[in-house]
Scaffold this active site. Structure first.
Site: not given
Lengths: 577, 577
Positions: B322, B408, B454, B324, B302, B273, B320
Site C-alpha cells: 500500500d 484511475k 492510492h 498513499h 477479506r 486506507c 498489500q
C-alpha cells in the site's frame, strides 16, 4: 526490624488519622499497601489539592514522634457496627465480612485512631522513619472501582526504610518521567494512539516504523546467521486449530470469534505457536533434518483490559519475535546453548549488561503435576542450569515454578534507572507436540515424539521499543536511529553543496535529513539536538571549498571536518551486525 | 461472421444432441457458454468417462457437416410443457419462467434436436469450424449448484474460430498446468494451505517466507530511495473508523465484528486506507511538507467466497504493498509521474516488458455522478493520459469507468504464456480526504482540502508471487531465489573444503545450501536442478587443490572454475537494486 509492608500499612492509618483530624467529617474508604508505598481513599467534606499534602505529612510525622502502639482487637458484628458508626463505607464492609463469615478486627493507633483492618502493622509508630515517606499526589477513585459508586479522593504516598532510599526513588521517578516513552514517543514523532482505532493499538509514524523495522530486521538477520529460518503464517485461523492446541477453552485474552453464516468461526490469533505446529505437521520429518528451527515476527492480538494498557509497554497488538525449535530430546542442550548465544549477542548489541535469569523447574516431589518423561525433565533442567552457570550469569532457581509442560528460562533486564523488565523467555514444551502429534522418523524408521522449544528474545517489538526508549532516553545509537544524520547548510549559498552531500549520504544508505529552513544555524542545531539525531553535519563556505563536512556527534561533540566518504565509513562501522 | 459466443452456444446444443443420440434416456440440464468454450449438464442413465468424449465429438462433427439451421420458436406454457415432456429439469425451468413472467422460446437444430433456450446461435452449423472445438473433461455438478439437488455430469468443451487458435490454447493450458503455482508451490516447498487454519490462508515454509520477504523488501527499499516513508498500523480497529470511511455499510468482504461485552465492536481490517487517513489526521500539516508519501506492506483480510479461492492468486490474507500520497491538487501530476517511475523500475526488474494501461476517466456528460472539483478531474485526467503517452506505453481510455471519487490507472501485465493479469493500480481519491476532513494549511494560514492518491505496485504479495511463480515457471532469478547456490562436494574427502566454502558464502550473505548426502553427484545435481537453484557449485579434488569452485548456472550451463570471491562478486552484481 519492621517490614516495609508493615511500615507502609501503618502509614496509611496515620494518613487517615491526619485527614480525620483536619477534616473531621471525612468518610473513610480503604487504605492498602501498594508497590513502593500506600494510598487511602476518602470522601472529603471539601475539595483539597496537592498543596494540602505537606500539612498532612507534618501531622503524620507528629504522630510518629508520639510513639503510638498499634493494637488489634477482635470485634463482634454488633461492636464493629457501633465502633464505625457514621462511617458508611466501613459499615458496608462490615456487612460484607459478616456475610462472607470473615472475622472482624479493628486496629487502634494509640487512642488517636481506629480502623477496620486485618492487621500487619509496626508495633509502635517509632519504628517508622519520619523522613522515609512522602505524600505524592491525589487522584479520583470510585468506591470499589465502580462508576455507580461515589467518587472518592485517593491520596498516594511513597514509603521506604530511610530518607536516602526515598530520595533515590524520587530521583528515579523524576528520571523515569523524563524518559517516559509515551512522552518521548510524541516528541520524537514515533507513534500515536488514536481513539477511532482503539486503545492499546498504536499506529507508528515513519520514524517509529523505521525503528520497528531496524529492530526486527536486526533480530531476523541475526537468527538467520545462526541457522534459524523464517516462516510466515496468517493472523487468523479457524477455531479448530485452538481446539487442538487447547487454547479455545483456556486462553482468556483471545478476541471473540468472527461468526460467519456459511463457515466455522474464525479467530484472530493471540499467539502463533499453533500455526507453527501445523506447518511442521504438514511435512514428514526425518531425524536427520532435526532440529527444525523456525522464526516468525508477526503481530498477535490480545484483548487486555483497557485500564491496564499503557503506551507501547502494555498493548493489544503484540509483534512477537517468535521462534520454535523442533528437536529430538537428545538435542535439547545443544539447542538451548545456541539460543543463549543469540540472546547474549543481542544483549551485548543493545548494551544490556545488567540482567539475571530465572530458572523455573518442576517440583520433583509432585511429579503428577507434570506431563512428559521425568528423565527429559531432569536432563533438560540440569542442562539449563549448567549452561547458565557456565556463562557466569546471575540466576535464581524457582523449584516448582515450571509450567506443567516444561521448564523455563526468563531473562530479567535492569534498565539504566534501576527498573527490572522481563524480556527473553525460553520455554520447553512437551505438551503441544503431544496435542498436535508431532513426530519425526528415527534411524529405524519408527515414529518418535519430539520436544518443542519456544523462544522470544525481545518479547514483543512494541514492549521492547517502549523499554528501549526509556532505557536510552530516546537517544538511539546511530545504527538504530530513525534519522542518523542531519545536514545543516550555514547559509543559502551552500544549498547546492548541501543537496549534493544529502544525495551522497542517501545513496550510501544513510538515513539522512536536510534542514535548510530559513532559520539561524543555532536554532536548527538545537532542534536537531532535541530530536536526538546522532550526527549533525554542518556545511559552510569552508566545507564547500575543501569538499568536506563538519560533524558533531551527539554527546561526544565536535569531530571536526572530514571528507564525506570518511563520515560514511565511520557511520557504517556501526551497522547492526 | 458468427461470433464466438454463438459458436460456443451452438456447440453446447450439438453436444446435447450427441449425448441424447447415444444415451436416449438422458435428462438434460443446462448448457451455457463459458470463457473459451461451453459445457452442458446431463443426468445420464449410465456413468461415462473421458474415453467416451471422442465419440461424442465425432457425432458433433457429423451434425456440423449436415449443415443444420438453428431456428427459434416462441412457446406458450402449455406447448413448452408438452415439447419437453420427460425432461424434468426443463419442466422445472418452464415453471420458473412462467412464474417470473419470462417469455418461453425453443431453439431447433434442423429436426435433430430442440432445446429450451433464449437463443444466440449461428444460423447454420456450417458456420462452426469442425476442427475448432474439443471436449476436454467431465465434472460432477449439482443441479442449480445446490447439494440438495441431484448430481449431474458436466461435459466441458473448448471452442474457437479455427484449429490453430484451439491448438494454441491447448498448448497454453498444458504450459499453464506445468507452471501451476499450486503444483510448484508444493514441489519447491514454498507454501501450504492447511484445513485447520482455513481455506485462502496460506502458510509459508522458509523458502516461501524468504521469497515473500525478498519481494517486499525490494519494494520497500525502492520506495524509500524514491522518497516514500514507511508507517505501521495494526490489523484491527474499532468500527468507528469504518463508519467515518463509509466502509461499514458498503464493503461486503469484511469479516464480521468481534463483539466485546465491555467495548465497541472491533473489526479485522479489509484495507489499510482508513488507518493511513487517521495517522495523517493526527498531526497538523503545512503546505510546505506536502506531499506526504507513506507506505505500508501489511496483511488485510477479506472473506472471499471459499469456492473462489485458489492457491496464492485468490486468498483471504492479502498483503498489500500500500502507498498513499497526501498531496495538494497542484502536485498531482508530479506525484503520478513519480509513481510511474517506481512502477517502471519494478517492471524492468522483474522483466515484465509486455503490459498496457487502462485509464479510467469520468463521464463529462454525467457530472452529477462524481464528487470533487470538475477542474481537478479534468486536470488530473489530462495529466494521467499525457504522462502515459509520453512514456509510449500502450493504453486504453475508459470514459465513464472512473469511480465516483477519482480517475484511475490500471496496469495489465501479459505473462510469458499470454495470460493477462491486472497488477498495479493508481487511484485518485477526493472522497476519503473529505470524509476524514484531511487538511493542510496554505501559505496564508488557511485550511485547504487535499487529494489522496492510492497506489499498489504488486497489488498483494500473495497474488504477485502466484503470478510470478507461473510466469517464471518457478525458476527465480538469483536475486530472488530462496536458495541462490548449493554446494555439492564430489566425495567425502572434500567435506571440509565444502564446509569452508559454505561458511564463506553464508558470511557473504549468499543464501546457500550444502548437500553432502551419501548419493551420487549426478543424483544431487538433478535434485538441485529440480529445485531450480540458480547456481550449483561442485567441489572436487581439483577445486580443493586450486582453492576454486566449479560453477554451473541454471540454463546457461557450466561457467568453469573460479575462486569463491569471484563467484560472490558475480552473484552480488545481481542484487535487488
Amino acid at each position: 526490624m519492621s517490614s516495609l509492608e508493615e511500615i507502609r500499612h501503618s502509614l496509611a492509618h496515620l494518613l487517615a488519622a491526619a485527614v480525620l483530624k483536619k477534616y473531621p467529617k471525612t468518610k473513610l474508604g480503604i487504605g492498602p499497601v501498594i508497590e513502593n508505598g500506600f494510598y487511602y481513599d476518602f470522601l472529603l467534606p471539601q475539595s483539597i489539592s496537592d498543596a494540602d499534602l505537606p500539612e498532612l505529612e507534618k501531622e503524620m510525622r507528629r504522630l510518629i514522634h508520639l510513639g503510638l502502639d498499634f493494637k488489634g482487637e477482635k470485634l463482634t458484628p454488633i461492636k464493629a457496627k457501633k465502633m464505625f458508626r457514621g462511617q458508611p463505607f466501613k459499615q458496608e464492609l462490615i456487612k460484607e465480612f459478616v456475610k462472607e463469615k470473615k472475622s472482624l478486627t479493628a486496629y487502634h493507633t494509640g487512642d488517636i485512631f481506629t480502623d477496620l483492618c486485618r492487621g500487619g502493622h509496626v508495633k509502635n509508630t517509632k519504628k517508622i522513619n519520619p523522613e522515609g515517606f512522602k505524600l505524592t499526589h491525589l487522584a479520583g477513585a470510585y468506591w470499589k472501582g465502580s462508576e455507580k459508586n461515589p467518587m472518592l479522593t485517593r491520596i498516594y504516598g511513597l514509603a521506604f526504610a530511610d530518607k536516602k532510599t526515598l530520595e533515590d526513588h524520587l530521583r528515579m521517578m523524576e528520571e523515569a518521567k523524563k524518559r517516559d516513552h509515551r512522552k518521548l514517543g510524541k516528541e520524537l514523532q514515533l507513534f500515536e494512539i488514536v481513539d477511532e482505532v482503539g486503545p492499546g493499538l498504536p499506529l507508528f509514524y515513519p520514524k517509529g516504523a523505521i525503528l520497528r523495522r531496524l529492530v526486527e530486521n536486526y533480530i531476523t538477520e541475526l537468527q538467520e546467521r545462526h541457522g534459524y529460518l523464517p516462516i510466515w503464517v496468517p493472523h487468523i485461523t479457524k477455531g479448530e486449530l485452538y481446539k487442538i492446541s487447547g487454547h479455545l477453552d483456556k486462553y482468556d485474552a483471545m478476541y471473540p470469534p468472527m461468526k460467519l453464516k456459511d463457515e466455522a468461526d474464525y479467530y484472530l490469533k493471540p499467539m502463533s505457536c499453533p500455526h507453527f505446529m501445523m506447518l511442521y505437521k504438514s511435512l514428514p520429518h526425518s531425524y536427520k533434518e532435526l532440529p527444525v528451527r523456525w522464526t516468525y515476527t508477526g503481530t498477535v492480538y490480545r484483548h487486555e483490559k483497557s485500564g491496564e494498557l499503557s503506551g507501547l509497554t502494555r498493548v493489544r497488538s503484540i509483534s512477537q519475535d517468535d521462534c520454535h525449535v523442533f528437536a529430538r530430546p537428545d538435542q535439547i542442550e545443544q539447542e538451548i546453548n545456541l539460543l543463549l548465544d543469540t540472546i547474549e549477542e543481542v544483549y551485548k548489541k543493545f548494551g544490556f549488561n545488567d540482567f539475571w535469569v530465572r530458572i523455573s523447574t518442576h517440583d520433583p516431589k509432585n511429579k503428577s503435576k507434570y506431563i512428559g518423561d521425568e528423565k527429559v525433565w531432569q536432563k533438560s533442567e540440569e542442562a539449563l542450569t549448567h549452561l547458565i552457570q557456565k556463562r557466569g550469569w546471575k540466576h535464581e532457581i524457582g523449584v516448582g515454578e515450571a509450567a506443567f509442560y516444561g521448564p523455563k528460562l526468563d531473562f530479567i533486564f535492569k534498565d539504566v534507572i534501576g527498573r527490572e523488565w522481563q524480556l527473553s523467555t525460553i520455554q520447553l514444551d512437551m505438551n503441544l507436540p503431544k496435542r498436535f502429534e508431532l513426530e519425526y522418523t528415527d534411524a529405524e524408521g519408527k515414529k518418535r515424539q519430539l520436544v518443542v522449544i519456544h523462544r522470544a528474545i525481545l518479547g514483543s517489538t512494541e514492549r521492547f521499543l517502549g523499554i528501549l526508549i526509556e532505557h536510552l532516553g530516546g537517544a538511539f545509537p546511530a545504527w538504530l536511529a530513525p534519522v542518523q544524520a542531519i545536514i545543516l547548510p550555514i547559509s543559502e549559498k551552500q544549498k547546492d553543496y548541501a543537496d549534493k552531500i544529502f544525495i551522497q549520504l542517501k545513496n550510501a544508505g544513510i538515513r539522512t535529513e536536510l534542514n535548510d529552513a530559513n532559520e539561524s544555524l543555532g536554532k536548527r542545531i538545537r532542534q536537531a539536538e532535541m530530536e536526538k539525531i546522532p550526527y549533525i553535519i554542518v556545511v559552510g563556505a569552508d566545507e564547500e571549498t575543501n569538499k568536506t563536512v563538519s560533524v558533531r556527534e551527539r554527546q561526544k561533540g565536535n569531530l571536526g571536518a572530514m571528507i564525506p566518504e570518511k563520515f560514511i565509513e565511520e557511520i557504517n562501522k556501526q551497522a547492526p551486525r
